[in-house]
Design a protein around this motif. Structure first.
Motif, short mmCIF file in Angstrom:
data_model
loop_
_atom_site.label_atom_id
_atom_site.label_comp_id
_atom_site.label_asym_id
_atom_site.label_seq_id
_atom_site.Cartn_x
_atom_site.Cartn_y
_atom_site.Cartn_z
N HIS A 225 -6.18 3.14 -5.69
CA HIS A 225 -5.59 2.25 -4.25
C HIS A 225 -6.84 0.86 -4.07
O HIS A 225 -6.40 0.45 -3.61
N MET A 230 -2.79 -0.36 -6.09
CA MET A 230 -2.37 0.83 -6.56
C MET A 230 -2.75 2.24 -7.05
O MET A 230 -3.43 1.67 -7.19
N GLN A 234 1.05 4.13 -10.54
CA GLN A 234 1.85 2.52 -10.55
C GLN A 234 1.05 0.95 -11.05
O GLN A 234 2.02 0.87 -12.03
N TYR A 235 -0.25 1.61 -11.74
CA TYR A 235 -0.73 0.58 -12.06
C TYR A 235 -0.62 0.54 -14.27
O TYR A 235 0.37 -0.71 -14.73
N GLN A 237 2.37 1.90 -14.51
CA GLN A 237 4.16 1.75 -15.14
C GLN A 237 4.40 0.23 -14.73
O GLN A 237 5.00 0.02 -16.02
N ARG A 238 3.57 -0.59 -14.40
CA ARG A 238 3.14 -1.91 -13.75
C ARG A 238 2.75 -2.66 -15.78
O ARG A 238 3.61 -3.81 -16.46
#
Length: 240
Positions: A225, A230, A234-235, A237-238
């Motif tokens: 993070h 992120m 989150q990374y 998912q993106r």
């Protein structure tokens, strides 16, 4: 890609580790005597987002693929052979994570990005004071050692021992050569490996952290993070 290797290859042209790109044709006849080889085929669909990158082998000199001197890739092939011979706990996940990392390392080997290209240019540049910078072979040794030991607590002293230098001398020479510190290089290598592994949604996040040398899931999440803004989840998912 369409291409083939020279019709005649001397044994000296082929090293311990080779990679045959898709669409290329290679014929090789072993010398007399007993030979052992381990082969591995990559399926781009199985390595997550890495498979979506542009793998333009038409721009690569095929002779470079016949003798790949990369300790991490060699270690990966040995791990695959061991898992195939004696499958252990979570063997399928171990194999998948190893393949993902090997694909990432192959990409770095043959398709250097801007950061890697800059470092290679530094290595190739003429150096007036050769004692103030590391040579190409030394840099390769350092980077191979880092990649091969990311799961461990790497220290500058460990790397210096491999180079027959004092830790202080190595730290100075490395910064003069690359404009970064060794600690930054280790942190960046861990981050690059984490990004590559996170692109494969089948790998557990805690497993990614372990493979990248973080002591626990919390330490991995915090470091990731801080570097990217992120969390690993989150990374993934993106970008996966």
């Amino acid at each position: 890609m369409q291409g083939s290797y020279p019709s005649r290859l001397a044994e000296g042209n082929v090293g311990q580790l080779m990679f045959v790109p898709p669409g290329a044709t290679l014929e090789w006849h072993w010398s007399t005597g007993r030979q052992r080889a381990v082969s591995c085929m990559f399926d781009l669909e199985s390595i997550g987002a890495l498979g979506n990158y542009d793998w333009n082998w038409a721009e690569v000199d095929l002779s470079r693929t016949l003798d790949i001197r990369n300790d991490y890739l060699l270690l990966g092939m040995r791990k695959l052979a061991e898992e195939a011979k004696c499958p252990g706990f979570a063997s399928e996940l171990q194999i998948e994570s190893t393949l993902t990392l090997m694909a990432f390392e192959l990409r770095k080997q043959f398709f250097a990005g801007p950061h890697e290209a800059h470092n290679k240019e530094l290595q190739r540049s003429d150096v007036h004071d050769r004692d103030s910078r590391l040579g190409r072979a030394q840099l390769q040794l350092i980077h191979n050692y880092i990649e091969s030991h990311l799961k461990t607590d790497i220290t500058v002293a460990d790397i210096a021992q491999q180079c027959n230098l004092s830790p202080r001398a190595l730290a100075t020479l490395y910064k003069n050569t690359t404009a970064t510190t060794l600690r930054q290089a280790i942190a960046q290598a861990r981050l690059d490996r984490a990004r590559a592994m996170l692109s494969n949604p089948r790998l557990l996040i805690k497993q990614v952290g372990y493979e990248c040398g973080f002591r626990g899931a919390a330490a991995f999440v915090a470091a990731f993070h801080k570097a990217t803004g992120m969390t690993p989840a989150q990374y993934r998912q993106r970008y996966s």
